[in-house]
Every structure is written in structure tokens, then in C-alpha cells.
Write a protein that holds these residues in place. Structure first.
Motif, PDB file in Angstrom:
ATOM      1  N   CYS A  44       0.855  -1.200   0.000  1.00  0.00           N
ATOM      2  CA  CYS A  44       0.000   0.000   0.000  1.00  0.00           C
ATOM      3  C   CYS A  44       0.881   1.236   0.000  1.00  0.00           C
ATOM      4  N   ILE A  45       1.664   1.410  -1.051  1.00  0.00           N
ATOM      5  CA  ILE A  45       2.573   2.545  -1.083  1.00  0.00           C
ATOM      6  C   ILE A  45       2.118   3.565  -2.110  1.00  0.00           C
ATOM      7  N   GLU A  46       2.578   4.761  -1.931  1.00  0.00           N
ATOM      8  CA  GLU A  46       2.279   5.859  -2.850  1.00  0.00           C
ATOM      9  C   GLU A  46       3.313   6.947  -2.587  1.00  0.00           C
ATOM     10  N   ALA A  47       3.782   7.581  -3.643  1.00  0.00           N
ATOM     11  CA  ALA A  47       4.730   8.687  -3.477  1.00  0.00           C
ATOM     12  C   ALA A  47       4.063   9.781  -2.643  1.00  0.00           C
ATOM     13  N   SER A  48       4.839  10.370  -1.764  1.00  0.00           N
ATOM     14  CA  SER A  48       4.321  11.378  -0.848  1.00  0.00           C
ATOM     15  C   SER A  48       3.953  12.675  -1.562  1.00  0.00           C
ATOM     16  N   GLU A  49       2.815  13.205  -1.215  1.00  0.00           N
ATOM     17  CA  GLU A  49       2.406  14.506  -1.756  1.00  0.00           C
ATOM     18  C   GLU A  49       3.160  15.640  -1.074  1.00  0.00           C
ATOM     19  N   LYS A  50       3.791  15.350   0.069  1.00  0.00           N
ATOM     20  CA  LYS A  50       4.550  16.365   0.793  1.00  0.00           C
ATOM     21  C   LYS A  50       5.807  16.770   0.021  1.00  0.00           C
ATOM     22  N   GLU A  51       6.321  15.854  -0.774  1.00  0.00           N
ATOM     23  CA  GLU A  51       7.527  16.117  -1.543  1.00  0.00           C
ATOM     24  C   GLU A  51       7.144  16.509  -2.972  1.00  0.00           C
ATOM     25  N   ILE A  52       6.361  17.543  -3.101  1.00  0.00           N
ATOM     26  CA  ILE A  52       5.801  17.937  -4.387  1.00  0.00           C
ATOM     27  C   ILE A  52       6.869  18.321  -5.417  1.00  0.00           C
ATOM     28  N   PHE A  53       8.030  18.776  -4.948  1.00  0.00           N
ATOM     29  CA  PHE A  53       9.072  19.199  -5.870  1.00  0.00           C
ATOM     30  C   PHE A  53      10.024  18.065  -6.243  1.00  0.00           C
ATOM     31  N   ASP A  54       9.809  16.885  -5.682  1.00  0.00           N
ATOM     32  CA  ASP A  54      10.619  15.715  -6.044  1.00  0.00           C
ATOM     33  C   ASP A  54       9.928  15.007  -7.197  1.00  0.00           C
ATOM     34  N   ILE A  55      10.317  15.355  -8.414  1.00  0.00           N
ATOM     35  CA  ILE A  55       9.645  14.790  -9.589  1.00  0.00           C
ATOM     36  C   ILE A  55       9.989  13.322  -9.809  1.00  0.00           C
ATOM     37  N   THR A  56      11.003  12.811  -9.096  1.00  0.00           N
ATOM     38  CA  THR A  56      11.352  11.404  -9.234  1.00  0.00           C
ATOM     39  C   THR A  56      10.517  10.517  -8.322  1.00  0.00           C
ATOM     40  N   GLY A  57       9.779  11.105  -7.379  1.00  0.00           N
ATOM     41  CA  GLY A  57       9.009  10.331  -6.397  1.00  0.00           C
ATOM     42  C   GLY A  57       8.078   9.301  -7.000  1.00  0.00           C
ATOM     43  N   PRO A  58       7.186   9.692  -7.897  1.00  0.00           N
ATOM     44  CA  PRO A  58       6.275   8.691  -8.458  1.00  0.00           C
ATOM     45  C   PRO A  58       7.005   7.545  -9.172  1.00  0.00           C
ATOM     46  N   TYR A  59       8.082   7.856  -9.878  1.00  0.00           N
ATOM     47  CA  TYR A  59       8.835   6.802 -10.562  1.00  0.00           C
ATOM     48  C   TYR A  59       9.539   5.900  -9.546  1.00  0.00           C
ATOM     49  N   ARG A  60      10.243   6.509  -8.583  1.00  0.00           N
ATOM     50  CA  ARG A  60      10.990   5.734  -7.596  1.00  0.00           C
ATOM     51  C   ARG A  60      10.079   4.897  -6.707  1.00  0.00           C
ATOM     52  N   ILE A  61       9.013   5.509  -6.228  1.00  0.00           N
ATOM     53  CA  ILE A  61       8.152   4.827  -5.256  1.00  0.00           C
ATOM     54  C   ILE A  61       7.077   3.988  -5.937  1.00  0.00           C
ATOM     55  N   ASN A  62       6.254   4.633  -6.751  1.00  0.00           N
ATOM     56  CA  ASN A  62       5.112   3.939  -7.340  1.00  0.00           C
ATOM     57  C   ASN A  62       5.523   2.852  -8.332  1.00  0.00           C
ATOM     58  N   PHE A  63       6.623   3.076  -9.062  1.00  0.00           N
ATOM     59  CA  PHE A  63       7.025   2.089 -10.069  1.00  0.00           C
ATOM     60  C   PHE A  63       8.185   1.212  -9.596  1.00  0.00           C
ATOM     61  N   LYS A  64       9.370   1.800  -9.386  1.00  0.00           N
ATOM     62  CA  LYS A  64      10.563   0.994  -9.097  1.00  0.00           C
ATOM     63  C   LYS A  64      10.458   0.233  -7.774  1.00  0.00           C
ATOM     64  N   SER A  65       9.963   0.878  -6.730  1.00  0.00           N
ATOM     65  CA  SER A  65       9.870   0.198  -5.438  1.00  0.00           C
ATOM     66  C   SER A  65       8.856  -0.936  -5.482  1.00  0.00           C
ATOM     67  N   THR A  66       7.760  -0.727  -6.167  1.00  0.00           N
ATOM     68  CA  THR A  66       6.766  -1.799  -6.319  1.00  0.00           C
ATOM     69  C   THR A  66       7.355  -2.935  -7.149  1.00  0.00           C
ATOM     70  N   GLU A  67       8.112  -2.587  -8.175  1.00  0.00           N
ATOM     71  CA  GLU A  67       8.786  -3.603  -8.985  1.00  0.00           C
ATOM     72  C   GLU A  67       9.771  -4.404  -8.124  1.00  0.00           C
ATOM     73  N   ASN A  68      10.533  -3.725  -7.259  1.00  0.00           N
ATOM     74  CA  ASN A  68      11.453  -4.411  -6.348  1.00  0.00           C
ATOM     75  C   ASN A  68      10.715  -5.394  -5.460  1.00  0.00           C
ATOM     76  N   LEU A  69       9.586  -4.970  -4.944  1.00  0.00           N
ATOM     77  CA  LEU A  69       8.791  -5.833  -4.060  1.00  0.00           C
ATOM     78  C   LEU A  69       8.271  -7.053  -4.818  1.00  0.00           C
ATOM     79  N   MET A  70       7.800  -6.845  -6.027  1.00  0.00           N
ATOM     80  CA  MET A  70       7.300  -7.970  -6.821  1.00  0.00           C
ATOM     81  C   MET A  70       8.421  -8.954  -7.159  1.00  0.00           C
ATOM     82  N   LYS A  71       9.589  -8.441  -7.538  1.00  0.00           N
ATOM     83  CA  LYS A  71      10.723  -9.326  -7.854  1.00  0.00           C
ATOM     84  C   LYS A  71      11.145 -10.124  -6.628  1.00  0.00           C
ATOM     85  N   ALA A  72      11.180  -9.485  -5.477  1.00  0.00           N
ATOM     86  CA  ALA A  72      11.546 -10.204  -4.243  1.00  0.00           C
ATOM     87  C   ALA A  72      10.505 -11.258  -3.920  1.00  0.00           C
TER      88      ALA A  72
END
Length: 76
Positions: A44-72
Motif C-alpha cells: 500500500c505505497i504511494e509517493a508522498s504529496e509532501k515532496e511535491i518538488f521531487d519529480i522522481t518520487g512517483p517513478y521511484r516509489i510507485n514504479f521501481k519500489s513496487t517492482e522491487n517488491l514484486m521481484k523479491a
């Protein structure tokens, strides 16, 4: 954590079958030991809305981190 799922005849006995585990899923090597021999992993993860200026958040959290979890999870 207690989850009220019927395990007896009345259907109201609490069951202790859930465990909440925290892990930094951006670090793929840390995930496997935390998952262990789990039957189900709920993510149940989602990139934080608090870090609005971190444009890498959705890619790092929503995509890559979920991919890491699935691979593990596939290595179980």
C-alpha cells in the motif's frame, strides 16, 4: 494485529494471522529477508504529496519500489 475472521462455530473468535512489517523497498536487497516465507504480501505505497518538488518520487516509489517488491516476492 487482530483480525476478526470466523475460525470457530460462532464466527466471532479473533484470529492472529497478520503481521505488519516495515521495510525500505527502494533497497531491493532488504526486501527478501523481511518477506521471509509469507504467503501474501500487501503493498500500500504511494509517493508522498509532501515532496511535491521531487519529480522522481512517483517513478521511484510507485514504479521501481513496487517492482522491487514484486521481484523479491517471486524469489520466495
Amino acid at each position: 494485529m487482530k483480525l476478526n475472521i470466523g475460525t470457530g462455530t460462532s464466527g466471532t473468535e479473533p484470529t492472529e494471522k497478520l503481521e505488519i512489517v516495515e521495510c525500505d523497498i527502494e533497497k531491493q536487497g532488504d526486501i527478501g529477508p523481511v518477506i521471509g516465507n509469507a504467503f501474501v504480501v500487501l503493498c500500500c505505497i504511494e509517493a508522498s504529496e509532501k515532496e511535491i518538488f521531487d519529480i522522481t518520487g512517483p517513478y521511484r516509489i510507485n514504479f521501481k519500489s513496487t517492482e522491487n517488491l514484486m521481484k523479491a516476492g517471486m524469489k520466495i
